[in-house]
Design a protein around this motif. Structure first.
Motif, mmCIF file in Angstrom:
data_model
loop_
_atom_site.group_PDB
_atom_site.id
_atom_site.type_symbol
_atom_site.label_atom_id
_atom_site.label_comp_id
_atom_site.label_asym_id
_atom_site.label_seq_id
_atom_site.Cartn_x
_atom_site.Cartn_y
_atom_site.Cartn_z
ATOM 1 N N GLN A 14 0.826 -1.208 0.000
ATOM 2 C CA GLN A 14 0.000 0.000 0.000
ATOM 3 C C GLN A 14 0.867 1.268 0.000
ATOM 4 O OE1 GLN A 14 -3.641 -0.429 1.904
ATOM 5 N NE2 GLN A 14 -4.318 1.416 0.875
ATOM 6 N N ARG A 65 -5.031 -0.823 -7.508
ATOM 7 C CA ARG A 65 -5.278 -0.217 -8.811
ATOM 8 C C ARG A 65 -5.159 -1.320 -9.858
ATOM 9 N NH1 ARG A 65 -6.747 3.101 -5.909
ATOM 10 N NH2 ARG A 65 -6.268 5.334 -5.754
ATOM 11 N N VAL A 296 -2.923 0.911 7.537
ATOM 12 C CA VAL A 296 -3.172 1.511 6.230
ATOM 13 C C VAL A 296 -2.942 3.024 6.306
ATOM 14 C CG1 VAL A 296 -5.006 2.099 4.597
ATOM 15 C CG2 VAL A 296 -4.753 -0.256 5.397
ATOM 16 N N TRP A 322 -5.215 6.026 12.730
ATOM 17 C CA TRP A 322 -6.489 5.319 12.910
ATOM 18 C C TRP A 322 -6.362 3.895 12.398
ATOM 19 C CZ3 TRP A 322 -8.663 3.993 8.177
ATOM 20 C CH2 TRP A 322 -8.353 4.805 7.077
ATOM 21 N N TRP A 324 -8.771 -0.102 12.208
ATOM 22 C CA TRP A 324 -10.072 -0.727 12.393
ATOM 23 C C TRP A 324 -9.928 -2.237 12.415
ATOM 24 C CZ3 TRP A 324 -8.512 0.486 7.475
ATOM 25 C CH2 TRP A 324 -8.772 -0.432 6.456
ATOM 26 N N ARG A 381 -11.529 11.518 15.731
ATOM 27 C CA ARG A 381 -10.459 11.866 14.795
ATOM 28 C C ARG A 381 -10.384 13.373 14.600
ATOM 29 N NH1 ARG A 381 -11.060 7.183 10.245
ATOM 30 N NH2 ARG A 381 -10.072 8.696 8.881
ATOM 31 N N ILE B 29 -12.262 2.800 -9.656
ATOM 32 C CA ILE B 29 -10.848 2.395 -9.578
ATOM 33 C C ILE B 29 -10.474 1.595 -10.825
ATOM 34 C CG2 ILE B 29 -9.205 0.919 -8.330
ATOM 35 C CD1 ILE B 29 -9.750 3.437 -6.767
ATOM 36 N N ILE B 36 -10.794 9.447 -7.290
ATOM 37 C CA ILE B 36 -11.290 8.421 -6.362
ATOM 38 C C ILE B 36 -10.074 7.689 -5.800
ATOM 39 C CG2 ILE B 36 -12.546 6.232 -6.137
ATOM 40 C CD1 ILE B 36 -14.501 8.420 -6.432
ATOM 41 N N LEU B 37 -9.851 7.817 -4.481
ATOM 42 C CA LEU B 37 -8.648 7.223 -3.882
ATOM 43 C C LEU B 37 -8.976 5.914 -3.174
ATOM 44 C CD1 LEU B 37 -7.087 10.479 -2.391
ATOM 45 C CD2 LEU B 37 -6.814 9.536 -4.676
ATOM 46 N N ILE B 39 -8.647 4.761 0.004
ATOM 47 C CA ILE B 39 -7.472 4.169 0.649
ATOM 48 C C ILE B 39 -7.816 3.047 1.627
ATOM 49 C CG2 ILE B 39 -6.111 6.290 0.373
ATOM 50 C CD1 ILE B 39 -6.288 6.611 3.405
ATOM 51 N N CYS B 40 -9.038 3.025 2.150
ATOM 52 C CA CYS B 40 -9.371 1.931 3.075
ATOM 53 C C CYS B 40 -9.921 0.724 2.325
ATOM 54 C CB CYS B 40 -10.334 2.383 4.163
ATOM 55 S SG CYS B 40 -12.045 2.488 3.633
ATOM 56 N N ALA B 45 -14.186 3.555 5.984
ATOM 57 C CA ALA B 45 -13.372 4.048 7.098
ATOM 58 C C ALA B 45 -12.668 5.357 6.794
ATOM 59 C CB ALA B 45 -12.335 2.987 7.491
ATOM 60 N N CYS B 46 -12.669 5.802 5.535
ATOM 61 C CA CYS B 46 -11.766 6.928 5.237
ATOM 62 C C CYS B 46 -12.394 8.095 4.494
ATOM 63 C CB CYS B 46 -10.557 6.422 4.462
ATOM 64 S SG CYS B 46 -10.924 5.956 2.764
ATOM 65 N N GLU B 73 -18.520 12.570 7.695
ATOM 66 C CA GLU B 73 -18.083 13.727 8.472
ATOM 67 C C GLU B 73 -16.642 14.102 8.160
ATOM 68 O OE1 GLU B 73 -19.474 15.836 10.499
ATOM 69 O OE2 GLU B 73 -21.479 14.945 10.560
ATOM 70 N N LEU B 74 -15.877 13.119 7.700
ATOM 71 C CA LEU B 74 -14.467 13.382 7.390
ATOM 72 C C LEU B 74 -14.295 13.960 5.991
ATOM 73 C CD1 LEU B 74 -12.808 10.092 8.684
ATOM 74 C CD2 LEU B 74 -12.772 12.311 9.808
ATOM 75 N N ASP B 105 -8.376 14.427 -2.260
ATOM 76 C CA ASP B 105 -6.936 14.433 -1.994
ATOM 77 C C ASP B 105 -6.574 15.687 -1.217
ATOM 78 O OD1 ASP B 105 -4.544 13.244 -2.072
ATOM 79 O OD2 ASP B 105 -4.197 13.489 -4.216
#
Lengths: 409, 106
Positions: A14, A65, A296, A322, A324, A381, B29, B36-37, B39-40, B45-46, B73-74, B105
């Motif tokens: 990652q 990806r 991550v 963070w 999970w 957070r 993706i 569009i990332l 990451i989780c 979660a992100c 909220e993030l 980003d």
């Protein structure tokens, strides 16, 4: 960064993928090489101990990806490529294949490897671990045919595997050497909740119990515990931690201390070399102390700083950590680092299965564990990122809306 | 196979075939939609797969779950039509869906 030699990223996980992505987004147009020692393009590891084990998630869906991304971004990916040494004076790597590669900049995203169980008999017990896609595929297949499973280690990985195994109807015994589960990460009341959760789902949870030996006869394994009890199973899974892959850096003369030492911009002591992800012992801008994190979040956010440093910018890595973990129908979300703390305040009712625990050190909020309380996790957070003051009394009072507090700051 | 129309952060519009059962995020993706990332990896979660649903499609897409609502909220610049694309499963019902990629980003 001059010259024609590529920037090389070692480690196609990652963090390595993110470094490449951030280099391109940051305007690097030169030759970019990503070296991975596994057979797969970069993929998500978290599902390997969770949904992937149910066999309902194809390996392709784990890819961060698709292959076309690397072509479009002109990222020169080399899989099954293992780096044997780094010659920093000559700015050159040597691969296991014998090939030598010059670099103009180097990123180490080498990750971690599992800590193997070394008790007598372990080598013959076909023990499963969960780190790589190949591990996950092997374990998913083995779980299908298993009847009785021993999970050694009551951390995130072991508990997630135990939950999946139970959901698939396997008999499970979970053996943890500490007196409580996830002891490194959470407060005793959270550990106790999880012990009850797993017991309620039919897992035999043994705490304060080590493994002394394993005997394997005709495909059956007998685990002998430190209390002298014996458990005969047909599958053993161990999740007893990982060790950082820092030997390559160490052999190249870079400082290593429970990981590759980097500053708060992911820089090693060599101006051409950065490192990011699970493998780093880093100065954490948010925590204001040195730490190694396996997550991550760390892999991605530190990678961004590492890429910036390679481009000659300085971007301090200063993000709220963070984490999970999914077990049965409980989602544990952790914000910040609650360990060590001098006060843990329960927020809500444990018996409801939805509550948080707020950790304080010297009166300051340092971390929050939330179980099926996503709003409180997100609020935590924000509170942590903003440094919004929260008292222990407020933390324990569910009539205080944490999100409103976070928004109001 | 349903078509999803992605409008990326640069305003580019792409019509993509996305299989039933995968998420709108996974479709993005797989098709290399800029911005569009995720990451989780779709664990809600992100909030780095934040999108705005075209107003005409809001009813069919439906509302966010509690956990998604919290995770949003993030997100940067949340709006009434904000959704995390990892939480929207592609079905025939969503054939023709238009989603606008949010700023994910930074």
């Amino acid at each position: 960064m001059t010259g024609k030699a590529p920037i090389i990223v070692i480690g196609a996980g990652q963090s390595g993928q993110q470094i490449c992505d951030s280099l391109r987004k940051g305007g690097y147009e030169g030759h970019l090489m990503l070296l991975g020692d596994e057979a797969s393009l970069p993929y998500q590891r978290p599902p390997l101990s969770k949904k992937f084990l149910t066999g309902t998630l194809e390996a392709e869906r784990l890819l961060l990806r698709p292959a076309s991304y690397y072509e479009q971004q002109k990222i020169d990916v080399h899989l099954n490529a293992r780096v044997d040494s780094i010659d920093r004076a000559a700015c050159r790597l040597r691969l296991r294949s014998g090939e030598a590669l010059a670099y103009s900049g180097l990123a180490l995203a080498t990750g971690t490897r599992i800590r193997p169980l070394t008790v007598p008999g372990a080598a013959d017990a076909n023990i499963h671990y969960v780190r790589s896609l190949a591990d996950g595929e092997r374990l998913a297949a083995a779980l299908k045919n298993a009847r009785r499973v021993a999970v050694i280690g009551g951390g995130f990985i072991g508990l997630e595997v135990a939950a999946i195994a139970r959901e698939q109807g396997r008999e499970v015994v979970l053996i943890e050497a500490f007196e409580r589960l996830m002891a490194r990460a959470v407060a005793p009341q959270v550990s106790a909740f999880y012990a009850e959760l797993h017991r309620g789902h039919g897992v035999e949870v043994l705490l304060g119990t080590g493994v002394d030996a394993i005997r394997t006869v005709a495909g059956e394994h007998t685990v002998v515990t430190s209390t002298g009890a014996e458990y005969t199973v047909d599958l053993i899974v161990a999740g007893i931690g990982v060790v950082p892959n820092s030997e390559l850096a160490e052999a190249a003369g870079l400082a290593c201390r429970n990981g590759i030492v980097v500053d708060d911009c992911a820089r090693t002591s060599d101006p051409l070399i950065v490192a990011a992800g699970d493998c780093t012992w880093h100065m954490n801008g948010f925590l204001q102390r040195e730490i190694r994190l396996e997550s991550v979040q760390n892999a991605v956010d530190q990678a961004k700083s590492a890429a910036a440093s390679l481009l000659g910018q300085s971007s301090v890595y200063c993000q709220v950590p963070w984490f999970w973990s999914d077990q049965y129908d409980i989602k544990l979300q952790i914000a910040g680092i609650g360990m060590p703390h001098d006060q843990a305040v329960l927020r809500g009712d444990v018996s409801s299965g939805a509550f948080s625990v707020c950790y304080f050190r010297d009166g300051v909020l340092v971390g929050v564990d939330s179980l099926n309380k996503p709003a409180e996790h997100m609020a935590a957070r924000k509170l942590l990122a903003q440094g919004t003051p929260l008292s222990a009394a407020q933390a324990g009072d569910t009539s205080v809306d944490l999100m409103q507090l976070a928004r109001g700051a | 196979m349903p078509k999803i129309i992605y409008v990326d952060i640069n305003g580019a519009r792409r019509e993509c075939n996305v299989a039933n059962g995968v998420s709108v995020m996974e479709g993005a993706i797989a098709n290399g939609i800029a911005g569009i990332l995720a990451i989780c990896g779709g664990s809600c979660a992100c909030s780095t797969c934040h999108t705005y649903i075209d107003p005409e499609w809001m009813d069919r897409v439906g509302a966010a779950s509690d956990i998604e609502d919290s995770t949003l909220e993030l997100a940067y610049d949340r709006k009434p039509n904000s959704r995390l694309s990892c939480q929207i499963e592609v079905t025939d019902k969503l054939d023709g869906l238009v989603v606008h990629v949010a700023q994910n980003d930074g």
